[in-house]
Design an enzyme around this catalytic site. Structure first.
Site, short mmCIF file in Angstrom:
data_model
loop_
_atom_site.label_atom_id
_atom_site.label_comp_id
_atom_site.label_asym_id
_atom_site.label_seq_id
_atom_site.Cartn_x
_atom_site.Cartn_y
_atom_site.Cartn_z
N GLY A 261 0.79 -1.21 0.00
CA GLY A 261 0.00 0.00 0.00
C GLY A 261 0.83 1.26 0.00
O GLY A 261 1.97 1.28 -0.47
N LEU B 154 -4.05 -5.83 -4.59
CA LEU B 154 -3.03 -4.79 -4.53
C LEU B 154 -1.68 -5.33 -4.07
O LEU B 154 -1.59 -5.97 -3.02
CB LEU B 154 -3.49 -3.67 -3.59
N ASP B 155 -0.65 -5.08 -4.89
CA ASP B 155 0.74 -5.42 -4.57
C ASP B 155 0.91 -6.90 -4.23
O ASP B 155 1.72 -7.26 -3.37
CB ASP B 155 1.25 -4.56 -3.39
N ALA B 156 0.15 -7.74 -4.89
CA ALA B 156 0.20 -9.17 -4.58
C ALA B 156 0.40 -10.04 -5.81
O ALA B 156 0.23 -11.26 -5.73
CB ALA B 156 -1.08 -9.58 -3.85
#
Length: 289
Positions: free
Chosen positions: A206, A232-234
């Protein structure tokens, strides 16, 4: 004049004889293997492989090669891709206000650190970087589009962005510090997207990860280049790097050190992907570096 190579990527259930079968296919058609790499995921019982061979004396033309590989690879009940090293690849960059990743990728493509790749368009939600891209564009003529995004117009702006990607016939989208979250609709339409996240994922996802890292008192920070996904960001991780920090470093110090790592990690990831050395499976990657 450099001879083009064919590149085969394959992931399938692991069975005996795959390596022999693939290698023999190249040999039988007078091909010369120049790079071979394989990996077996024993937990998932998967075979993952990359073969690259010269087309200089290869007996099959490109169209016949595609058909022959279908006959060879389809029975393995997996998925495979055929690429050619001389195929031009067209890149779009999404940016916001920070320029370090943008300028690094402009440099890499201009001086052919990334072969057969061209940045064909830069799209931003701010005007700030336009002059820098246009200055670079005196050499390469890269167009710069500003599409200001808000909560109210997000769906329309993403539709406009997708239209530009189609107009410029883009193969790969790179989020070079684009500080917006792409919607599931966007990513389902254009999944071939690489993002740079300014932390060593899965830590500090995040916003403001350097602030999070400073507050936690970590001794290393890093950056992660990954394929963008709905979560998100995964997404599947392509490349990562770290740098040491200490209690003497302020948040600004962490940001300064982090920017150096970010540009390096993103440049590596883009290069590896364009060289067809990254193979995804599930939410993981095998990188044949």
């Amino acid at each position: 004049m450099t001879t083009a190579n064919a590149i085969l990527l394959i992931v399938c259930p692991d069975v005996a004889g795959i390596v022999a079968s693939l290698s023999s296919f190249v040999l039988q058609h007078d091909g010369n293997l120049v790079d071979v790499d394989f990996h077996t995921d024993r937990e998932q019982k998967l075979f993952l492989g990359r073969l690259e061979w010269s087309l200089a004396s290869f007996a099959l033309n490109r169209q016949d090669l595609q058909s022959a590989l279908a006959t060879l690879c389809d029975p393995y009940n997996g998925r495979w891709q055929l690429h050619f090293s001389d195929t031009p690849q067209r890149i779009a960059l999404f940016v916001s206000k920070q320029d370090h990743c943008l300028l690094d990728l402009l440099h890499r493509t201009t001086f052919k650190d990334i072969p057969n790749a061209e940045i064909v368009v830069v799209i931003s939600n701010h005007h700030g970087l336009q002059a820098k891209v246009q200055a670079h564009g005196q050499i390469s003529g890269i167009p710069f589009h500003v599409l200001t995004i808000t909560k109210e117009n997000k769906a329309q702006i993403e539709a406009d962005q997708l239209a530009l990607l189609k107009e410029y016939n883009v193969d790969l989208l790179v989020l070079a510090k684009y500080m917006q979250i792409l919607s599931p609709t966007f990513l389902s339409t254009f999944p071939n997207t690489i993002n740079i996240h300014h932390s060593f994922l899965p830590a500090f996802v995040g916003a403001k990860p350097y602030h999070q890292a400073h507050a936690r008192g970590v001794k290393i920070i890093g950056a992660t280049a990954h394929f963008a996904t709905v979560e998100l960001d995964a997404g599947p991780i392509i490349e990562q790097e770290v740098v040491r920090v200490s209690h003497r470093d302020s948040v600004d110090d962490l940001v300064r050190k982090g920017k150096d790592v970010e540009r390096t990690v993103l440049g590596r990831a883009v290069r590896l992907h364009l060289l067809r050395r990254v193979l995804t499976y599930g939410n993981k990657t095998v990188v044949f570096a």
